[in-house]
Design a protein around this motif. Structure first.
Motif, PDB file in Angstrom:
ATOM      1  N   UNK A  83       0.836  -1.204   0.000  1.00  0.00           N
ATOM      2  CA  UNK A  83       0.000   0.000   0.000  1.00  0.00           C
ATOM      3  C   UNK A  83       0.873   1.258   0.000  1.00  0.00           C
ATOM      4  N   UNK A  84       0.251   2.380  -0.342  1.00  0.00           N
ATOM      5  CA  UNK A  84       0.999   3.630  -0.536  1.00  0.00           C
ATOM      6  C   UNK A  84       1.883   3.996   0.655  1.00  0.00           C
ATOM      7  N   UNK A  85       1.328   3.892   1.868  1.00  0.00           N
ATOM      8  CA  UNK A  85       2.114   4.353   3.023  1.00  0.00           C
ATOM      9  C   UNK A  85       3.358   3.504   3.237  1.00  0.00           C
ATOM     10  N   UNK A  86       3.305   2.246   2.763  1.00  0.00           N
ATOM     11  CA  UNK A  86       4.452   1.373   2.952  1.00  0.00           C
ATOM     12  C   UNK A  86       5.550   1.689   1.928  1.00  0.00           C
ATOM     13  N   UNK A  87       5.154   2.241   0.792  1.00  0.00           N
ATOM     14  CA  UNK A  87       6.149   2.582  -0.232  1.00  0.00           C
ATOM     15  C   UNK A  87       6.756   3.955   0.006  1.00  0.00           C
ATOM     16  N   UNK A  88       6.164   4.687   0.951  1.00  0.00           N
ATOM     17  CA  UNK A  88       6.505   6.106   1.071  1.00  0.00           C
ATOM     18  C   UNK A  88       7.990   6.349   1.297  1.00  0.00           C
ATOM     19  N   UNK A  89       8.681   5.401   1.941  1.00  0.00           N
ATOM     20  CA  UNK A  89      10.099   5.656   2.187  1.00  0.00           C
ATOM     21  C   UNK A  89      10.904   5.607   0.893  1.00  0.00           C
ATOM     22  N   UNK A  90      10.304   5.056  -0.161  1.00  0.00           N
ATOM     23  CA  UNK A  90      11.003   4.965  -1.445  1.00  0.00           C
ATOM     24  C   UNK A  90      10.582   6.064  -2.418  1.00  0.00           C
ATOM     25  N   UNK A  91       9.391   6.637  -2.173  1.00  0.00           N
ATOM     26  CA  UNK A  91       8.772   7.515  -3.166  1.00  0.00           C
ATOM     27  C   UNK A  91       8.561   8.928  -2.612  1.00  0.00           C
ATOM     28  N   UNK A  92       8.971   9.938  -3.370  1.00  0.00           N
ATOM     29  CA  UNK A  92       8.668  11.329  -3.035  1.00  0.00           C
ATOM     30  C   UNK A  92       7.659  11.855  -4.026  1.00  0.00           C
ATOM     31  N   UNK A  93       6.709  12.659  -3.556  1.00  0.00           N
ATOM     32  CA  UNK A  93       5.651  13.115  -4.477  1.00  0.00           C
ATOM     33  C   UNK A  93       5.382  14.603  -4.367  1.00  0.00           C
ATOM     34  N   UNK A  94       5.115  15.224  -5.500  1.00  0.00           N
ATOM     35  CA  UNK A  94       4.571  16.574  -5.514  1.00  0.00           C
ATOM     36  C   UNK A  94       3.350  16.546  -6.424  1.00  0.00           C
ATOM     37  N   UNK A  95       2.238  17.065  -5.907  1.00  0.00           N
ATOM     38  CA  UNK A  95       0.985  16.979  -6.645  1.00  0.00           C
ATOM     39  C   UNK A  95       0.721  18.239  -7.458  1.00  0.00           C
ATOM     40  N   UNK A  96      -0.230  18.127  -8.374  1.00  0.00           N
ATOM     41  CA  UNK A  96      -0.633  19.297  -9.161  1.00  0.00           C
ATOM     42  C   UNK A  96      -1.250  20.363  -8.256  1.00  0.00           C
ATOM     43  N   UNK A  97      -2.096  19.911  -7.330  1.00  0.00           N
ATOM     44  CA  UNK A  97      -2.781  20.825  -6.428  1.00  0.00           C
ATOM     45  C   UNK A  97      -1.847  21.207  -5.276  1.00  0.00           C
ATOM     46  N   UNK A  98      -1.461  22.504  -5.177  1.00  0.00           N
ATOM     47  CA  UNK A  98      -0.517  22.906  -4.133  1.00  0.00           C
ATOM     48  C   UNK A  98      -1.047  22.624  -2.716  1.00  0.00           C
TER      49      UNK A  98
END
Ligand SMILES: Nc1ncnc2c1ncn2[C@@H]1O[C@H](COP(=O)(O)OP(=O)(O)OP(=O)(O)O)[C@@H](O)[C@H]1O
Ligand SMILES: [Mg+2]
Lengths: 264, 295
Positions: free
Chosen positions: A74-89
Motif C-alpha cells: 500500500x501507498x504508506x508502505x512505499x513512502x520511504x522509497x517515493x517522493x511526491x509533488x501533486x498538481x494541487x498545491x
C-alpha cells in the motif's frame, strides 16, 4: 531504479463506465534518470504515477523499485522509497500545521514516529538552512501555519519536503500547472536543482512541451494508456517543439486510421 | 443572578466534563472525525469505574480501567469506519447504540450507586477546603489531562495524527497509515471521555446508563464556545479553548437555570434546547463578526 512491466489498470471494471487508464506499460527508469512525461488529457499519466506511488493495486503487471517488487505494497508502505509533488498545491502540505511541523513530518518519511518532540531545536536550525536558498523568506516563518502561504510557496515547500529524505523515485505530476508563469518558472528551476543535486530518479508529468524538452534526459509520450514515444539522450536534446508536435499527431493519427479500419 | 454556590457548582461541572471536551476536540477538530460514540463511552466509563470500585478497586485505578474501556469503544468505531468502510457518523452511532446494552451488562442493571464507597474525592476531604475542594481538585485533573494532550500532539507521533486529520493524501505520502491513526485517535478520544465518565460517576455518586445523552452536543458546545472566546489555531489554543469552553458552557447553563421571568423559569429538562441554541449562537457569532467588520 524503477521497473514497470505489463502494468494494466481499468477503472470501474465491468460497468458501462469502464475506462482503460493503463494498457500494458513497460518502462525502466535507470537510477538518476530524469524522465519527462507528456500526453493528452486522459492519456494515463497521472494513473501511471499513482500506480507507482501505490494509490491503487494494478489489475495486471508489476512495479519494482531498486529491484524490490512493491506491487502489493500500500501507498504508506512505499513512502520511504517515493517522493511526491501533486498538481494541487494544497495536497502536499498540511494547512493547519506550521512550516516546521510540515518539514518535520517529511523528515520522518517512512520512518518510525515515536514520542520524542516533533520538532527539536536542531531540526529548526537545519530547516532554516534548507529554506534560506529558496529566497522566499520562509526561513523566518517557521512557526507560521502553512495555510497562510501562497500556492507557489507551498509548492516549493512540498518539493523540498519530497526530497528531504532522498527518495528512490521522485514523482512530479504537473506540479507547476496551478501556478502563475513566473512562479512556475521558479519552481521548475528549483526542481532542476533538487533533482540534479540528489541525482534523483524522477518522473515529471507536464503539458508544457518546452518544459518537457528542456528538462530531464529522457522523454516519454503517453496515449490511451500506452507509451507511444520514448526518446533519450542526443535524440531528445535535438528535438524541437515542432518536431514533437508533428510526431505526436503522426502517432495519434495512425491510431485514428487503424480505428477507422476496424469500424469499416 | 448566579449564587456563589451555583457558580462554584458550574466551575466543578466544567472541569469534570473537561475531559469530555478534550475528547471531542480530538475527534472533531484534530482528526476531523465527527464521533458520536462519546454518548455511549461516557456512561461506559461511569459503569466500569463504578463496578470496579464496588469490586474493591482503588478509585484512581478504576478511572484507568474506564479509560481503557473507552479506548476499546473508540477503536471499534475507528475499525468500523476504516476497515469495514462504514461512514464515520454512522459507525459511531452504531457503537453508541451497542454500548447501551454493553453498559447495562457491565452494571447488571441500568444504574448503580456508589453510596458509602470510596471515590477519588476522598483524597481532598481531609484538607478542609470546604466547597472549593471539588472544583480545585477536578480543575487540576483537567489541566493535567490538557497538558498531556498538548504534549502528545506535539510529539512526532501526535504530529502525524494531526496531519492525518488535516491532509490524508499528504500524510499517506509521508508513510503513515491514516487508518491506524483514526483507530488510535478515536480510541484515545473515547478514553478521555470514558475517564471523564468515571469522574462524573464518582462525583455524583452513581452511574446511570442514560447519563451520556447529549454528551456530544455538550462537548461540541464547549469546543465551539471556547474557540469563539480564544480563537482558533494551534494545539495549545485548541486544548485551552476546550477547557475554558467547558467551564463557560456550564456557567451559561447555570445562568440559564437561574433565569426567571415572572412565573416562568427554565427547568433542567429545557437544557438540551438551551444547549442547542448556545451551539447555534456560537457557530453564528464568527459569521456575524465578519459581517459587522465588512460594514
Ligand atoms: N479514480 C478514477 N476512477 C475512474 N476513472 C479514473 C480514475 N482516475 C483516472 N481515471 C480515468 O483514467 C483515464 C486516465 O486518467 P489520468 O488521470 O491518468 O490521465 P492524465 O494523463 O493524467 O490526464 P490529464 O492530462 O488530464 O491529467 C481517464 O480516462 C480518467 O477518466
Ligand atoms: Mg493528470
Amino acid at each position: 531504479m524503477l521497473t514497470v512491466s505489463g502494468l494494466t489498470k481499468a477503472f470501474n471494471r465491468g460497468s458501462v463506465n469502464e475506462v482503460a487508464a493503463l494498457s500494458g506499460i513497460d518502462l525502466t527508469v535507470e537510477t538518476g534518470e530524469f524522465v519527462t512525461v507528456i500526453g493528452s488529457n486522459g492519456a494515463g499519466k497521472s494513473s501511471l504515477l499513482a500506480a507507482v506511488a501505490g494509490n491503487f493495486p494494478p489489475d495486471r503487471g508489476t512495479i519494482a523499485i531498486d529491484g524490490r517488487d512493491v506491487t502489493a505494497w500500500p501507498a504508506h508502505r512505499r513512502a520511504h522509497l517515493v517522493g511526491r509533488v501533486f498538481q494541487d498545491p494544497l495536497k502536499g502540505t498540511c494547512a493547519g500545521l506550521t512550516i516546521e511541523e510540515n518539514l518535520a513530518l517529511a523528515s520522518r518519511r517512512g520512518a518510525c514516529r515515536g514520542f520524542g518532540p516533533g520538532v527539536g531545536s536542531a531540526d529548526r536550525t537545519r530547516f532554516r538552512q534548507l529554506l534560506a536558498p529558496l529566497g522566499l523568506g520562509l526561513e523566518d516563518r517557521l512557526r507560521d501555519p502553512v495555510g497562510l502561504l501562497s500556492g507557489g510557496q507551498r509548492q516549493a515547500l512540498t518539493l523540498l519536503m519530497a526530497s528531504l529524505v532522498p527518495p528512490r523515485v521522485l514523482l512530479l505530476d504537473e506540479h507547476t500547472a496551478a501556478l502563475d508563469p513566473k512562479t512556475a518558472g521558479q519552481i521548475l528551476a528549483l526542481t532542476g536543482d533538487v533533482v540534479t543535486a540528489g541525482r534523483l530518479t524522477t518522473l515529471m508529468v507536464t503539458h508544457n512541451m518546452n518544459q518537457a524538452l528542456r528538462l530531464g534526459n529522457r522523454l516519454i509520450m503517453m496515449h490511451q494508456g500506452r507509451i507511444i514515444l520514448d526518446l533519450c539522450g542526443e535524440e531528445k536534446a535535438k528535438l524541437s517543439v515542432e518536431d514533437l508536435l508533428a510526431r505526436f499527431y503522426a502517432l495519434k493519427g495512425e491510431e485514428l486510421a487503424s480505428d477507422k479500419m476496424l469500424l469499416t | 443572578m448566579l449564587s456563589w454556590y451555583a457558580f462554584n457548582g458550574a466551575l466543578e461541572q466544567g472541569f469534570v466534563y473537561g475531559l469530555t471536551a478534550l475528547g471531542v476536540y480530538l475527534t472533531f477538530r484534530v482528526l476531523d472525525f465527527p464521533d458520536l460514540t462519546v454518548d455511549g463511552s461516557l456512561p461506559l466509563g461511569a459503569a466500569v469505574s463504578t463496578v470496579a470500585i464496588t469490586a474493591g478497586w482503588p478509585p484512581a485505578l478504576s478511572i484507568l480501567a474506564a479509560a481503557a474501556a473507552g479506548f476499546c469503544a473508540g477503536a471499534v468505531t475507528g475499525l468500523l469506519n476504516t476497515r469495514l468502510h462504514i461512514l464515520h457518523l454512522l459507525a459511531s452511532i452504531l457503537t453508541m447504540i451497542a454500548l447501551y446494552s454493553v453498559n447495562i451488562r457491565i452494571m447488571g442493571r441500568p444504574n448503580l450507586t456508589l453510596l458509602g464507597k470510596p471515590t477519588v474525592l476522598d483524597a481532598i476531604t481531609g484538607l478542609n477546603l470546604s466547597y472549593f475542594g471539588a472544583p480545585l481538585f477536578f480543575g487540576i485533573i483537567a489541566l493535567v489531562a490538557g497538558a498531556a494532550l498538548v504534549w502528545f500532539l506535539s510529539t512526532a507521533f501526535g504530529q502525524a495524527m494531526r496531519a492525518a486529520g488535516d491532509n490524508p493524501t499528504m500524510i499517506t505520502a509521508q508513510g503513515v497509515d491514516t487508518r491506524t491513526m483514526i483507530v488510535l485517535g478515536v480510541g484515545l478520544s473515547n478514553a478521555l471521555v470514558a475517564a471523564g465518565g468515571g469522574l462524573v460517576a464518582q462525583n455524583q455518586g452513581a452511574a446511570d446508563v442514560n447519563m451520556g445523552v447529549g454528551t456530544i452536543v455538550a462537548g461540541l458546545a464547549s469546543v465551539i464556545i471556547g474557540e469563539t472566546v480564544l480563537g482558533k489555531g494551534g494545539v495549545l489554543r485548541g486544548v485551552a479553548a476546550a477547557l475554558v469552553g467547558s467551564v463557560l458552557y456550564r456557567l451559561a447553563i447555570a445562568l440559564a437555570l437561574s433565569f426567571k421571568l415572572g412565573s416562568f423559569a427554565l427547568t433542567p429538562s429545557d437544557l438540551k434546547l438551551v444547549t442547542a441554541l448556545l451551539v447555534v449562537a456560537a457557530l453564528v457569532a464568527p459569521q456575524l463578526k465578519t459581517r459587522m467588520r465588512r460594514r
